[in-house]
Enzyme design. Structure first.
Site, PDB file in Angstrom:
ATOM      1  N   ARG A  25       0.846  -1.204   0.000  1.00  0.00           N
ATOM      2  CA  ARG A  25       0.000   0.000   0.000  1.00  0.00           C
ATOM      3  C   ARG A  25       0.873   1.243   0.000  1.00  0.00           C
ATOM      4  O   ARG A  25       0.569   2.244  -0.642  1.00  0.00           O
ATOM      5  CB  ARG A  25      -0.982   0.000   1.181  1.00  0.00           C
ATOM      6  N   TYR A  77     -16.422  15.043 -17.314  1.00  0.00           N
ATOM      7  CA  TYR A  77     -16.731  13.622 -17.221  1.00  0.00           C
ATOM      8  C   TYR A  77     -17.834  13.436 -16.172  1.00  0.00           C
ATOM      9  O   TYR A  77     -17.749  14.012 -15.081  1.00  0.00           O
ATOM     10  CB  TYR A  77     -15.440  12.893 -16.822  1.00  0.00           C
ATOM     11  N   ASP A 156      -7.619  17.886 -15.845  1.00  0.00           N
ATOM     12  CA  ASP A 156      -7.881  16.493 -16.203  1.00  0.00           C
ATOM     13  C   ASP A 156      -7.439  16.342 -17.660  1.00  0.00           C
ATOM     14  O   ASP A 156      -8.096  16.830 -18.571  1.00  0.00           O
ATOM     15  CB  ASP A 156      -9.372  16.178 -16.029  1.00  0.00           C
ATOM     16  N   LYS A 181      -7.877   5.061 -19.846  1.00  0.00           N
ATOM     17  CA  LYS A 181      -8.187   5.494 -21.200  1.00  0.00           C
ATOM     18  C   LYS A 181      -6.948   5.419 -22.097  1.00  0.00           C
ATOM     19  O   LYS A 181      -6.456   4.331 -22.329  1.00  0.00           O
ATOM     20  CB  LYS A 181      -8.798   6.897 -21.152  1.00  0.00           C
TER      21      LYS A 181
HETATM   22  C1  LIG Z   1     -12.902   7.929 -17.272  1.00  0.00           C
HETATM   23  C2  LIG Z   1     -12.586   9.310 -16.861  1.00  0.00           C
HETATM   24  C3  LIG Z   1     -12.370   9.630 -15.514  1.00  0.00           C
HETATM   25  C4  LIG Z   1     -12.524   8.615 -14.401  1.00  0.00           C
HETATM   26  O1  LIG Z   1     -11.561   7.626 -14.454  1.00  0.00           O
HETATM   27  P1  LIG Z   1     -11.799   6.108 -13.957  1.00  0.00           P
HETATM   28  O2  LIG Z   1     -10.501   5.479 -14.304  1.00  0.00           O
HETATM   29  O3  LIG Z   1     -12.963   5.570 -14.713  1.00  0.00           O
HETATM   30  O4  LIG Z   1     -12.052   6.180 -12.500  1.00  0.00           O
HETATM   31  C5  LIG Z   1     -12.037  10.936 -15.215  1.00  0.00           C
HETATM   32  N1  LIG Z   1     -11.922  11.875 -16.160  1.00  0.00           N
HETATM   33  C6  LIG Z   1     -12.131  11.596 -17.470  1.00  0.00           C
HETATM   34  C7  LIG Z   1     -12.005  12.688 -18.473  1.00  0.00           C
HETATM   35  C8  LIG Z   1     -12.476  10.323 -17.858  1.00  0.00           C
HETATM   36  O5  LIG Z   1     -12.699  10.060 -19.148  1.00  0.00           O
END
Ligand SMILES: *Cc1c(COP(=O)(O)O)cnc(C)c1O
Length: 365
Positions: A25, A77, A156, A181
């Protein structure tokens, strides 16, 4: 190749003295190798790898004190909005969702309690482009006023990956990714990452992760390390494919409007070409005939898969209103224009002409 250190615990040399790792962890060598690569990709001195993108976001918000005010891009998102509205609002952190393209409005919204500005660009699912440099400049100017404490800017960067956009070089304090992603790129894992240069902020984020436990497993770290080797190649193909598909969509039957930052018709095309090194793999479009037409379109697709998520090598089609953005309050969705006719595509790395043919056939009704 970095081995998968599939272990929870590590042998100590003597009581109180370990050899660099004590418990997974707190840290694991496969994760350390991944974090080194992630930091290098964003040009950051620190990277912290998390169990998911939302776990990374959760840790960032947990650096704030109750009573803080956070200004958030209104077209984010869906899960980010849900985390902020439904979870953190309970802990007396106030989130205000605004259109961050509107800089005078942003300047007006900043108040003494404002501690963070949360940017997403391109926005999701409408692919608007927000000026990162202009916002970070504004936040720094406001932070210097006697009545204001430091305002942290978070970007982000999931839709761009570090290959297409480097927010830290545009003045941002923190970059967050859903590594699920583009960085992962193969739709086979969930992960998140935070990259930053500020040592104190990095330590407090690491402490939150260590105390609360949102780490990813050694195997996920290994897969991400492997994915990163092809990230630049994949992004180049996502870019060229999406540009071709967006252009073709404009003249396909039953398409009302195509939204892609690489098209000259996009309102922020110029800003996108300055801020990004390529326009990315995400396209949104509006279909004639509303929800019934959208359902027909999805059922007729052969190559595109109807699914949430994005950034993988295989192309996906998504209906934001009923899928990724179903948790956004309806009034907000209406205000933004996330209606039954909006379709979001994640363009993969297949042959572009196959993708265009699939869309043409699916839209020919
Ligand atoms: C998918 C996504 C998230 C969240 O990520 P997870 O890995 O699904 O928790 C946050 N921001 C954007 C732009 C995303 O496409």
């Amino acid at each position: 190749m970095t081995p998968i250190f599939q272990t929870s615990t590590f042998e100590y040399l003597e009581p109180g003295k370990h050899k660099g790792y004590d418990y997974s962890r707190a840290g694991n060598p496969t994760r350390t190798a991944l974090e080194t690569a992630l930091a290098a990709l964003e040009g950051a001195t620190h990277a912290i790898s998390f169990a998911s993108g939302l776990a990374a976001e959760q840790a960032i918000i947990q650096t704030l004190e109750p009573g803080s005010h956070v200004i958030v891009s209104d077209d984010t998102y869906g899960g980010t909005g849900r985390l902020f509205r439904r979870l953190f609002a309970k802990y007396n952190i106030e989130f205000e969702f605004i259109d961050l393209r509107n800089l005078p409005l942003l300047a007006q919204k900043i108040r003494p309690q404002t501690r963070m500005i949360w940017i997403e660009t391109p926005t999701n699912p409408l692919l608007r482009i927000v000026d990162i440099q202009a916002i970070t400049d504004l936040a720094k100017k406001a932070s210097k006023q006697a009545t204001h404490e430091r305002i942290v800017t978070v970007v982000d960067n999931t839709f761009c990956s570090p290959i297409l956009q480097k927010p830290l070089s545009l003045g941002a304090d923190i970059v967050i990714h859903s590594t699920t992603k583009y960085i992962g790129g193969h739709s086979d894992l969930i992960g998140g990452a935070v990259m930053l240069n500020n040592q104190a902020d990095a330590e407090s984020l690491r402490f939150i992760q260590f105390a609360a436990g949102a780490v990813n497993a050694p195997f996920e770290c290994f897969l991400l390390l492997r994915s990163i080797k092809t990230l630049a190649l994949r992004m180049a193909k996502h870019n060229t494919n999406a540009q071709l598909v967006a252009h073709a969509l404009k003249s396909i039957k039953n398409v009302k409007e195509v939204i892609y930052p690489g098209l000259k018709s996009h309102p922020e095309h110029l800003l996108a070409s300055q801020q990004m090194q390529g326009f990315g793999g995400m396209i949104s479009f509006r279909i004639e005939g509303g929800f019934e037409a959208a359902k027909q379109f999805f059922s007729r697709l052969r190559l595109f898969t109807l699914a949430e998520s994005l950034g993988g090598v295989e192309s996906l089609a998504n209906h934001p209103q009923t899928m990724t953005h179903a948790s956004v309050p309806e009034s907000q969705r209406e205000k933004l224009g996330i209606g039954a006719d909006l379709i979001r595509l994640s363009i993969g790395i297949e042959d572009a002409s196959d993708l265009i043919q699939d869309l043409s056939l699916a839209l020919d009704f």
